[in-house]
Structure formats: C-alpha cells, structure tokens
Scaffold this motif. Structure first.
Motif, PDB file in Angstrom:
ATOM      1  N   THR A 218      19.432 -89.557 -46.138  1.00  0.00           N
ATOM      2  CA  THR A 218      20.660 -90.130 -45.751  1.00  0.00           C
ATOM      3  C   THR A 218      20.820 -91.164 -45.502  1.00  0.00           C
ATOM      4  O   THR A 218      20.599 -91.617 -44.421  1.00  0.00           O
ATOM      5  CB  THR A 218      22.081 -89.023 -45.433  1.00  0.00           C
ATOM      6  OG1 THR A 218      21.936 -87.899 -45.975  1.00  0.00           O
ATOM      7  CG2 THR A 218      23.391 -89.506 -45.204  1.00  0.00           C
ATOM      8  N   GLY A 219      21.891 -92.377 -45.749  1.00  0.00           N
ATOM      9  CA  GLY A 219      21.992 -93.054 -45.029  1.00  0.00           C
ATOM     10  C   GLY A 219      21.793 -94.742 -46.038  1.00  0.00           C
ATOM     11  O   GLY A 219      21.453 -94.700 -47.026  1.00  0.00           O
ATOM     12  N   SER A 220      21.891 -95.632 -45.736  1.00  0.00           N
ATOM     13  CA  SER A 220      22.295 -97.241 -46.318  1.00  0.00           C
ATOM     14  C   SER A 220      20.571 -97.463 -46.809  1.00  0.00           C
ATOM     15  O   SER A 220      20.090 -97.764 -48.165  1.00  0.00           O
ATOM     16  CB  SER A 220      22.683 -98.395 -45.901  1.00  0.00           C
ATOM     17  OG  SER A 220      21.614 -98.407 -44.582  1.00  0.00           O
ATOM     18  N   THR A 221      19.481 -96.995 -46.308  1.00  0.00           N
ATOM     19  CA  THR A 221      18.280 -97.955 -46.807  1.00  0.00           C
ATOM     20  C   THR A 221      18.390 -96.219 -47.653  1.00  0.00           C
ATOM     21  O   THR A 221      17.179 -97.331 -48.403  1.00  0.00           O
ATOM     22  CB  THR A 221      17.758 -96.872 -45.402  1.00  0.00           C
ATOM     23  OG1 THR A 221      17.923 -98.630 -43.879  1.00  0.00           O
ATOM     24  CG2 THR A 221      15.844 -98.233 -45.336  1.00  0.00           C
ATOM     25  N   VAL A 222      18.495 -95.210 -47.226  1.00  0.00           N
ATOM     26  CA  VAL A 222      18.119 -94.181 -48.192  1.00  0.00           C
ATOM     27  C   VAL A 222      18.529 -94.978 -49.638  1.00  0.00           C
ATOM     28  O   VAL A 222      18.136 -94.386 -50.844  1.00  0.00           O
ATOM     29  CB  VAL A 222      18.230 -93.545 -47.838  1.00  0.00           C
ATOM     30  CG1 VAL A 222      18.219 -91.565 -48.720  1.00  0.00           C
ATOM     31  CG2 VAL A 222      17.006 -92.624 -46.755  1.00  0.00           C
TER      32      VAL A 222
ATOM     33  N   ARG B   1      27.068 -86.571 -50.447  1.00  0.00           N
ATOM     34  CA  ARG B   1      27.013 -87.974 -51.082  1.00  0.00           C
ATOM     35  C   ARG B   1      25.380 -88.319 -51.621  1.00  0.00           C
ATOM     36  O   ARG B   1      26.066 -89.301 -52.838  1.00  0.00           O
ATOM     37  CB  ARG B   1      27.538 -89.211 -49.890  1.00  0.00           C
ATOM     38  CG  ARG B   1      27.524 -89.177 -48.466  1.00  0.00           C
ATOM     39  CD  ARG B   1      27.345 -90.429 -47.541  1.00  0.00           C
ATOM     40  NE  ARG B   1      26.743 -90.480 -46.126  1.00  0.00           N
ATOM     41  CZ  ARG B   1      26.979 -89.971 -44.981  1.00  0.00           C
ATOM     42  NH1 ARG B   1      27.559 -88.458 -45.650  1.00  0.00           N
ATOM     43  NH2 ARG B   1      26.653 -89.727 -44.586  1.00  0.00           N
ATOM     44  N   THR B   2      24.454 -88.308 -51.063  1.00  0.00           N
ATOM     45  CA  THR B   2      23.168 -88.523 -51.452  1.00  0.00           C
ATOM     46  C   THR B   2      22.976 -87.816 -53.255  1.00  0.00           C
ATOM     47  O   THR B   2      22.344 -87.651 -53.767  1.00  0.00           O
ATOM     48  CB  THR B   2      21.919 -87.914 -50.552  1.00  0.00           C
ATOM     49  OG1 THR B   2      22.148 -89.129 -49.135  1.00  0.00           O
ATOM     50  CG2 THR B   2      20.066 -87.747 -51.013  1.00  0.00           C
ATOM     51  N   ALA B   3      23.628 -86.062 -52.755  1.00  0.00           N
ATOM     52  CA  ALA B   3      23.482 -85.559 -54.133  1.00  0.00           C
ATOM     53  C   ALA B   3      23.935 -85.791 -55.450  1.00  0.00           C
ATOM     54  O   ALA B   3      23.694 -85.805 -56.318  1.00  0.00           O
ATOM     55  CB  ALA B   3      23.799 -84.584 -53.270  1.00  0.00           C
ATOM     56  N   ALA B   4      25.044 -86.259 -54.666  1.00  0.00           N
ATOM     57  CA  ALA B   4      26.475 -87.447 -56.337  1.00  0.00           C
ATOM     58  C   ALA B   4      25.495 -88.290 -56.569  1.00  0.00           C
ATOM     59  O   ALA B   4      25.311 -88.482 -57.567  1.00  0.00           O
ATOM     60  CB  ALA B   4      27.640 -87.485 -55.089  1.00  0.00           C
ATOM     61  N   GLN B   5      24.881 -89.095 -55.809  1.00  0.00           N
ATOM     62  CA  GLN B   5      23.686 -90.245 -55.927  1.00  0.00           C
ATOM     63  C   GLN B   5      22.849 -90.347 -56.626  1.00  0.00           C
ATOM     64  O   GLN B   5      22.677 -90.595 -58.413  1.00  0.00           O
ATOM     65  CB  GLN B   5      23.736 -91.125 -54.601  1.00  0.00           C
ATOM     66  CG  GLN B   5      22.865 -92.338 -54.906  1.00  0.00           C
ATOM     67  CD  GLN B   5      21.357 -92.653 -54.464  1.00  0.00           C
ATOM     68  OE1 GLN B   5      21.954 -92.781 -52.918  1.00  0.00           O
ATOM     69  NE2 GLN B   5      21.037 -94.044 -54.578  1.00  0.00           N
TER      70      GLN B   5
END
Length: 236
Positions: free
Chosen positions: A28-32, A58-62
C-alpha cells in the motif's frame, strides 16, 4: 528527477521480479501504486498470470480495476513475494511502516510471504529509525488509557487525525503515532509495544525485508539484506 519519477522508476523495476504463476503480496502507498500499475500492464499486454494478495482496500480496488485476480491472505496457500513500500529504512535494513495506516494488514501479508521486497525513493533511507513517527494501530476501546500510558513512558503519542476526525484503519481502529525522534533499540521497543494491551500492531518491521530497491537520481540501486531470523521467530 521528481519524487514521483523516482517512485515510478523503482515500481517499474520491482514489477519485473514478478514471474508467471506467482502469488504476489501487493503493498500500500504511493510508490506501490506505480508497481501495481506496472503489474496491471504486464497482465494486460503479456498475459502474465498472477494472484494478488492486497494489504488494503484501496490496493485491492486498484488491482481489480487493472484485471489482477485478487484474493485475501486466508484464500491462498502461500505468498511467493510481497512488494511494499516503507516510510523509513535504517542502515541495518529495519523499517517503519504505517504512514498509510495499513501496517497491520501489511505485516500479516509480509510474515506469510517467502520473500519481501521494499521499494522506496532515497528520502526514505536513514542511519537510524525514528525521525518518521512510529504508527500504532489501536482498538478504540480503552485507547485514551493506552494513550496516557504511552505518554507517561515518554513516547510522545499523538492520535492521527484528518479533517478534525480520528483516522480509521480498514479494521476500524485508531492510529496513534509515536514521535520519538530517534529509536536507539528497535527490538527492545518492539518487545515493549507487543506487551501493551490495546495495541493491535505496531509499525516496526524488524528482520522482515530481503531486498530493497532504492530510487536515486542516477538510477535505482538493488540492496540485499543479510539473511537472519525472521519476524515470526522474534515474536515467539
């Protein structure tokens, strides 16, 4: 190069370490976010077949939006590689995570992974940990009493707030940040925090990472951490 350009550089490079058939922990995060974008591109253009295990909603959704098959950590037998960011990494490859309030899920995925890779820009590297506040995920019930104990210990706690409201994690818990300045003994501090009732998880990631990719203006550097007892052994 801008900070976002550095982040994209290491994210794109990290995505090349993912091989067909892998179960991949997605941090999770801007770099990831750049790394997940790069994986989504490989899934679409190369037919890369992977399963992503996300560390936040949010990562799951992305991942789903990019066509990456997503499963929860309890739905997979193993995780081959987790790629995540870090908020601070010291000279001994110990880290602080949780600036995005996802360190509980991040640590669960990390300790269930065969290998862990962190991707950061050069601003995240430091001789010692502590100048970045240390996040704690705490249950709301009794959190004020816990706060008082942490303050009495001299750990300089502060509830994390946004727009005047306490930040909630994906598990609907609060975040308390410890403003320590410098951590001289991360393992001793971790042991103390592990014993405090009400702290679900802290943001010290000790003996977790295997590989760190750091973005510098003159290009990325791939650093290998020494092999040592993993975090699960430290907790025993």
């Amino acid at each position: 190069m801008t900070q976002d350009e550095l982040k994209k550089m290491v994210g794109d490079l990290a995505a090349t370490y993912v091989k067909d058939g892998m179960v991949v922990g997605l941090g999770t995060g801007s770099t990831v976010k750049f790394m997940v974008d790069a994986l989504g591109h490989r899934v679409a253009k190369e037919g890369l077949k992977i399963v992503g295990v996300p560390t936040s909603d949010r990562t799951a959704a992305q991942g789903r939006k990019l066509g990456i098959p997503i499963k929860a950590v309890d739905e997979v037998d193993q995780i081959d590689l987790t790629i995540d960011g870090a908020d601070q990494i010291d000279a001994d490859f110990q880290g602080i995570k949780g600036g995005g309030a996802a360190h509980l899920f991040e640590k669960i995925v990390a300790i269930n992974s065969k290998r862990n890779m962190w991707i950061v820009d050069e601003s995240k590297m430091a001789p010692k940990l502590g100048s970045f506040p240390l996040p704690l995920e705490v249950i709301p019930y009794g959190s004020q009493q816990l706060f008082k104990r942490l303050a009495a210990k001299g750990l300089h706690p502060a509830f994390r707030e946004q727009a005047g409201q306490r930040v909630l994690t994906d598990s609907k818990n609060y975040v308390i940040d410890l403003h320590l300045g410098q951590i001289d003994d991360a393992f001793r501090l971790a042991q103390y925090l592990n014993q405090q009732v009400g702290i679900v998880e802290h943001g010290l990631f000790l003996n977790v990472v295997n590989t760190v990719i750091v973005g510098y203006a003159d290009g990325p550097k791939v650093l290998q951490a020494p092999e040592r007892p993993n975090y699960r052994d430290l907790k025993a």
